[in-house]
Design a protein around this motif. Sequence first.
Motif, PDB file in Angstrom:
ATOM      1  N   PHE A 124      60.842 -83.967 -33.717  1.00  0.00           N
ATOM      2  CA  PHE A 124      60.339 -84.157 -32.354  1.00  0.00           C
ATOM      3  C   PHE A 124      60.788 -83.010 -31.459  1.00  0.00           C
ATOM      4  CE2 PHE A 124      58.909 -88.300 -33.474  1.00  0.00           C
ATOM      5  CZ  PHE A 124      58.049 -88.692 -32.484  1.00  0.00           C
ATOM      6  N   GLY A 125      61.980 -82.475 -31.708  1.00  0.00           N
ATOM      7  CA  GLY A 125      62.464 -81.321 -30.951  1.00  0.00           C
ATOM      8  C   GLY A 125      61.569 -80.108 -31.131  1.00  0.00           C
ATOM      9  N   LYS A 126      61.046 -79.920 -32.343  1.00  0.00           N
ATOM     10  CA  LYS A 126      60.117 -78.814 -32.598  1.00  0.00           C
ATOM     11  C   LYS A 126      58.846 -78.980 -31.780  1.00  0.00           C
ATOM     12  CE  LYS A 126      61.669 -77.901 -37.313  1.00  0.00           C
ATOM     13  NZ  LYS A 126      61.297 -77.994 -38.745  1.00  0.00           N
ATOM     14  N   LEU A 127      58.372 -80.221 -31.686  1.00  0.00           N
ATOM     15  CA  LEU A 127      57.165 -80.458 -30.896  1.00  0.00           C
ATOM     16  C   LEU A 127      57.441 -80.244 -29.408  1.00  0.00           C
ATOM     17  CD1 LEU A 127      54.200 -81.213 -31.025  1.00  0.00           C
ATOM     18  CD2 LEU A 127      54.862 -83.565 -30.665  1.00  0.00           C
ATOM     19  N   TYR A 128      58.605 -80.677 -28.947  1.00  0.00           N
ATOM     20  CA  TYR A 128      58.977 -80.428 -27.552  1.00  0.00           C
ATOM     21  C   TYR A 128      59.044 -78.927 -27.286  1.00  0.00           C
ATOM     22  CZ  TYR A 128      60.358 -85.366 -27.331  1.00  0.00           C
ATOM     23  OH  TYR A 128      60.383 -86.735 -27.377  1.00  0.00           O
ATOM     24  N   ALA A 129      59.606 -78.170 -28.228  1.00  0.00           N
ATOM     25  CA  ALA A 129      59.696 -76.712 -28.066  1.00  0.00           C
ATOM     26  C   ALA A 129      58.298 -76.093 -28.004  1.00  0.00           C
ATOM     27  CB  ALA A 129      60.506 -76.108 -29.209  1.00  0.00           C
ATOM     28  N   TRP A 130      57.376 -76.595 -28.850  1.00  0.00           N
ATOM     29  CA  TRP A 130      56.003 -76.097 -28.817  1.00  0.00           C
ATOM     30  C   TRP A 130      55.357 -76.381 -27.464  1.00  0.00           C
ATOM     31  CZ3 TRP A 130      51.582 -79.197 -28.341  1.00  0.00           C
ATOM     32  CH2 TRP A 130      50.375 -78.533 -28.470  1.00  0.00           C
ATOM     33  N   ALA A 131      55.550 -77.592 -26.961  1.00  0.00           N
ATOM     34  CA  ALA A 131      54.950 -77.971 -25.677  1.00  0.00           C
ATOM     35  C   ALA A 131      55.531 -77.127 -24.543  1.00  0.00           C
ATOM     36  CB  ALA A 131      55.188 -79.452 -25.407  1.00  0.00           C
ATOM     37  N   ILE A 132      56.831 -76.930 -24.558  1.00  0.00           N
ATOM     38  CA  ILE A 132      57.472 -76.128 -23.508  1.00  0.00           C
ATOM     39  C   ILE A 132      56.999 -74.681 -23.573  1.00  0.00           C
ATOM     40  CG2 ILE A 132      59.701 -75.185 -22.776  1.00  0.00           C
ATOM     41  CD1 ILE A 132      60.883 -77.952 -23.510  1.00  0.00           C
ATOM     42  N   GLN A 133      56.858 -74.150 -24.788  1.00  0.00           N
ATOM     43  CA  GLN A 133      56.374 -72.772 -24.937  1.00  0.00           C
ATOM     44  C   GLN A 133      54.959 -72.637 -24.407  1.00  0.00           C
ATOM     45  OE1 GLN A 133      58.189 -70.152 -25.876  1.00  0.00           O
ATOM     46  NE2 GLN A 133      56.429 -68.870 -25.406  1.00  0.00           N
ATOM     47  N   ASN A 134      54.101 -73.619 -24.670  1.00  0.00           N
ATOM     48  CA  ASN A 134      52.732 -73.571 -24.146  1.00  0.00           C
ATOM     49  C   ASN A 134      52.716 -73.640 -22.625  1.00  0.00           C
ATOM     50  OD1 ASN A 134      51.450 -73.207 -26.536  1.00  0.00           O
ATOM     51  ND2 ASN A 134      50.825 -75.324 -26.798  1.00  0.00           N
ATOM     52  N   VAL A 135      53.511 -74.508 -22.050  1.00  0.00           N
ATOM     53  CA  VAL A 135      53.574 -74.597 -20.583  1.00  0.00           C
ATOM     54  C   VAL A 135      54.101 -73.287 -20.000  1.00  0.00           C
ATOM     55  CG1 VAL A 135      54.737 -75.768 -18.669  1.00  0.00           C
ATOM     56  CG2 VAL A 135      53.777 -77.109 -20.530  1.00  0.00           C
ATOM     57  N   ARG A 136      55.091 -72.702 -20.662  1.00  0.00           N
ATOM     58  CA  ARG A 136      55.653 -71.419 -20.209  1.00  0.00           C
ATOM     59  C   ARG A 136      54.589 -70.325 -20.239  1.00  0.00           C
ATOM     60  NH1 ARG A 136      58.005 -66.838 -22.276  1.00  0.00           N
ATOM     61  NH2 ARG A 136      59.754 -66.017 -21.074  1.00  0.00           N
ATOM     62  N   ASN A 137      53.813 -70.263 -21.337  1.00  0.00           N
ATOM     63  CA  ASN A 137      52.755 -69.261 -21.444  1.00  0.00           C
ATOM     64  C   ASN A 137      51.703 -69.449 -20.355  1.00  0.00           C
ATOM     65  OD1 ASN A 137      54.013 -68.134 -23.650  1.00  0.00           O
ATOM     66  ND2 ASN A 137      52.741 -69.202 -25.146  1.00  0.00           N
ATOM     67  N   ILE A 138      51.335 -70.688 -20.085  1.00  0.00           N
ATOM     68  CA  ILE A 138      50.351 -70.956 -19.035  1.00  0.00           C
ATOM     69  C   ILE A 138      50.874 -70.513 -17.677  1.00  0.00           C
ATOM     70  CG2 ILE A 138      49.208 -72.838 -17.774  1.00  0.00           C
ATOM     71  CD1 ILE A 138      48.966 -74.272 -20.510  1.00  0.00           C
ATOM     72  N   LEU A 139      52.148 -70.803 -17.398  1.00  0.00           N
ATOM     73  CA  LEU A 139      52.737 -70.404 -16.123  1.00  0.00           C
ATOM     74  C   LEU A 139      52.846 -68.886 -16.003  1.00  0.00           C
ATOM     75  CD1 LEU A 139      55.529 -73.093 -15.683  1.00  0.00           C
ATOM     76  CD2 LEU A 139      53.379 -72.897 -14.421  1.00  0.00           C
ATOM     77  N   LEU A 140      53.190 -68.206 -17.084  1.00  0.00           N
ATOM     78  CA  LEU A 140      53.259 -66.735 -17.050  1.00  0.00           C
ATOM     79  C   LEU A 140      51.877 -66.127 -16.821  1.00  0.00           C
ATOM     80  CD1 LEU A 140      55.841 -65.992 -19.882  1.00  0.00           C
ATOM     81  CD2 LEU A 140      56.166 -65.765 -17.412  1.00  0.00           C
ATOM     82  N   ASP A 141      50.840 -66.697 -17.474  1.00  0.00           N
ATOM     83  CA  ASP A 141      49.471 -66.211 -17.259  1.00  0.00           C
ATOM     84  C   ASP A 141      49.027 -66.442 -15.818  1.00  0.00           C
ATOM     85  OD1 ASP A 141      49.287 -65.407 -19.863  1.00  0.00           O
ATOM     86  OD2 ASP A 141      48.139 -67.171 -20.535  1.00  0.00           O
ATOM     87  N   ALA A 142      49.338 -67.615 -15.286  1.00  0.00           N
ATOM     88  CA  ALA A 142      48.967 -67.904 -13.884  1.00  0.00           C
ATOM     89  C   ALA A 142      49.705 -66.983 -12.933  1.00  0.00           C
ATOM     90  CB  ALA A 142      49.279 -69.368 -13.575  1.00  0.00           C
ATOM     91  N   SER A 143      50.979 -66.741 -13.209  1.00  0.00           N
ATOM     92  CA  SER A 143      51.765 -65.847 -12.347  1.00  0.00           C
ATOM     93  C   SER A 143      51.191 -64.424 -12.377  1.00  0.00           C
ATOM     94  CB  SER A 143      53.228 -65.831 -12.804  1.00  0.00           C
ATOM     95  OG  SER A 143      53.969 -64.921 -12.063  1.00  0.00           O
ATOM     96  N   ALA A 144      50.788 -63.957 -13.548  1.00  0.00           N
ATOM     97  CA  ALA A 144      50.196 -62.620 -13.660  1.00  0.00           C
ATOM     98  C   ALA A 144      48.878 -62.551 -12.894  1.00  0.00           C
ATOM     99  CB  ALA A 144      49.992 -62.278 -15.133  1.00  0.00           C
TER     100      ALA A 144
END
Length: 149
Positions: A124-144
């Motif tokens: 479940f931790g791996k899935l949480y890490a995947w979800a957090i990484q996706n949210v991080r990527n979305i936020l970085l794209d929006a910030s750019a």
Amino acid sequence: LLSTVTGVHKYKWLKQNVQGLYPQSALLNTIVEFALKEEPVDVEKMRKCLLKQLERAEVRLEGIDTILKLAAKNFLLPSVQYAMFCGWQRLIPEGANIGEPLTDCLKDVDLIPPFNRMLLEVTFGKLYAWAIQNVRNILLDASAKFKEL
């Protein structure tokens, strides 16, 4: 029981707890009640309950492994990944009621062996890490994109 325990020096802590010198914890109270219970214990029923919890944990692990395999696919559209993530969290359209979201990966499987418990938590931790990484990527794209504007 008290006379047996008081005669044994190496079980001094148990003697003190039985005699009431130290406040008893809820766990110790449960153990004492179980040991002093005069009714017969249905071991077969307890075994079936533990077996059901193991089966439930295996199904949970199988499901989360499937989701992780799908999450690792790079060819999935973002909308498909989003729908998959929402389905995992049980975030569904309004009006459909399928139950409460799963808040803890160990809910209703708390009596499984420690290895299985850790395996569930790590997966479940791996899935949480995947979800957090996706949210991080979305936020970085929006910030750019906002910086470009």
